[in-house]
Design a protein around this motif. Structure first.
Motif, PDB file in Angstrom:
ATOM      1  N   ARG A 293     -12.406  43.037   5.968  1.00  0.00           N
ATOM      2  CA  ARG A 293     -13.742  42.845   5.417  1.00  0.00           C
ATOM      3  C   ARG A 293     -14.000  41.346   5.396  1.00  0.00           C
ATOM      4  O   ARG A 293     -13.132  40.557   5.031  1.00  0.00           O
TER       5      ARG A 293
ATOM      6  N   TRP B  87     -14.609  46.952  11.911  1.00  0.00           N
ATOM      7  CA  TRP B  87     -13.964  48.210  12.264  1.00  0.00           C
ATOM      8  C   TRP B  87     -12.833  48.005  13.251  1.00  0.00           C
ATOM      9  O   TRP B  87     -12.869  47.110  14.108  1.00  0.00           O
ATOM     10  N   SER B  88     -11.822  48.851  13.148  1.00  0.00           N
ATOM     11  CA  SER B  88     -10.665  48.782  14.035  1.00  0.00           C
ATOM     12  C   SER B  88     -11.018  49.208  15.447  1.00  0.00           C
ATOM     13  O   SER B  88     -10.624  48.558  16.416  1.00  0.00           O
ATOM     14  N   THR B  89     -11.761  50.315  15.584  1.00  0.00           N
ATOM     15  CA  THR B  89     -12.101  50.843  16.906  1.00  0.00           C
ATOM     16  C   THR B  89     -13.568  51.239  16.960  1.00  0.00           C
ATOM     17  O   THR B  89     -13.902  52.419  16.952  1.00  0.00           O
ATOM     18  N   PRO B  90     -14.471  50.260  17.026  1.00  0.00           N
ATOM     19  CA  PRO B  90     -15.891  50.596  17.120  1.00  0.00           C
ATOM     20  C   PRO B  90     -16.207  51.189  18.494  1.00  0.00           C
ATOM     21  O   PRO B  90     -15.493  50.938  19.467  1.00  0.00           O
TER      22      PRO B  90
ATOM     23  N   SER C 156      -7.535  52.724   5.258  1.00  0.00           N
ATOM     24  CA  SER C 156      -8.903  52.419   5.663  1.00  0.00           C
ATOM     25  C   SER C 156      -9.056  52.448   7.178  1.00  0.00           C
ATOM     26  O   SER C 156      -8.122  52.145   7.925  1.00  0.00           O
ATOM     27  N   HIS C 157     -10.255  52.795   7.649  1.00  0.00           N
ATOM     28  CA  HIS C 157     -10.566  52.721   9.076  1.00  0.00           C
ATOM     29  C   HIS C 157     -11.022  51.325   9.457  1.00  0.00           C
ATOM     30  O   HIS C 157     -11.195  51.039  10.645  1.00  0.00           O
ATOM     31  N   ALA C 158     -11.238  50.494   8.481  1.00  0.00           N
ATOM     32  CA  ALA C 158     -11.671  49.128   8.747  1.00  0.00           C
ATOM     33  C   ALA C 158     -10.459  48.249   9.051  1.00  0.00           C
ATOM     34  O   ALA C 158      -9.368  48.453   8.528  1.00  0.00           O
TER      35      ALA C 158
ATOM     36  N   HIS D  34     -20.479  45.302  18.204  1.00  0.00           N
ATOM     37  CA  HIS D  34     -19.945  45.068  16.858  1.00  0.00           C
ATOM     38  C   HIS D  34     -19.694  43.575  16.646  1.00  0.00           C
ATOM     39  O   HIS D  34     -19.980  43.036  15.566  1.00  0.00           O
TER      40      HIS D  34
ATOM     41  N   SER E 267     -17.737  45.114   6.792  1.00  0.00           N
ATOM     42  CA  SER E 267     -16.477  45.670   7.284  1.00  0.00           C
ATOM     43  C   SER E 267     -16.372  45.426   8.784  1.00  0.00           C
ATOM     44  O   SER E 267     -17.356  45.554   9.509  1.00  0.00           O
TER      45      SER E 267
END
Length: 74
Positions: free
Chosen positions: A35, A53-56, A30-32, A62, A51
């Motif tokens: 959650r 995100w790892s790299t918004p 996952s890119h998240a 965010h 979710s």
């Protein structure tokens, strides 16, 4: 709980957990990062989850989105 590399998002995650949200770790593909689910057991989780995100593109925005979502579930 693992820590998010961005301090703004990490603080938003800690805020969410302090307000009763539960953190569900994301899968490896996952890119998240994770959650967040509303802590109210009477609500359907489909509409009350988000979710993280790892790299918004904008970590500060965010983090604000996370806090707004948590506050809307209170």
């Amino acid at each position: 709980m693992k820590r998010h590399p961005n301090k703004h998002i990490q603080m938003a995650i800690e805020y969410a957990v302090s307000k009763g949200s539960t953190l569900v770790e994301a899968g490896q593909s996952s890119h998240a990062f994770c959650r967040l689910r509303c802590g109210d057991p009477n609500r359907e989780h489909q509409n009350h989850q988000m979710s993280v995100w790892s790299t918004p593109s904008s970590p500060e925005n965010h983090a604000k989105q996370i806090k707004r979502k948590v506050d809307s579930c209170i």
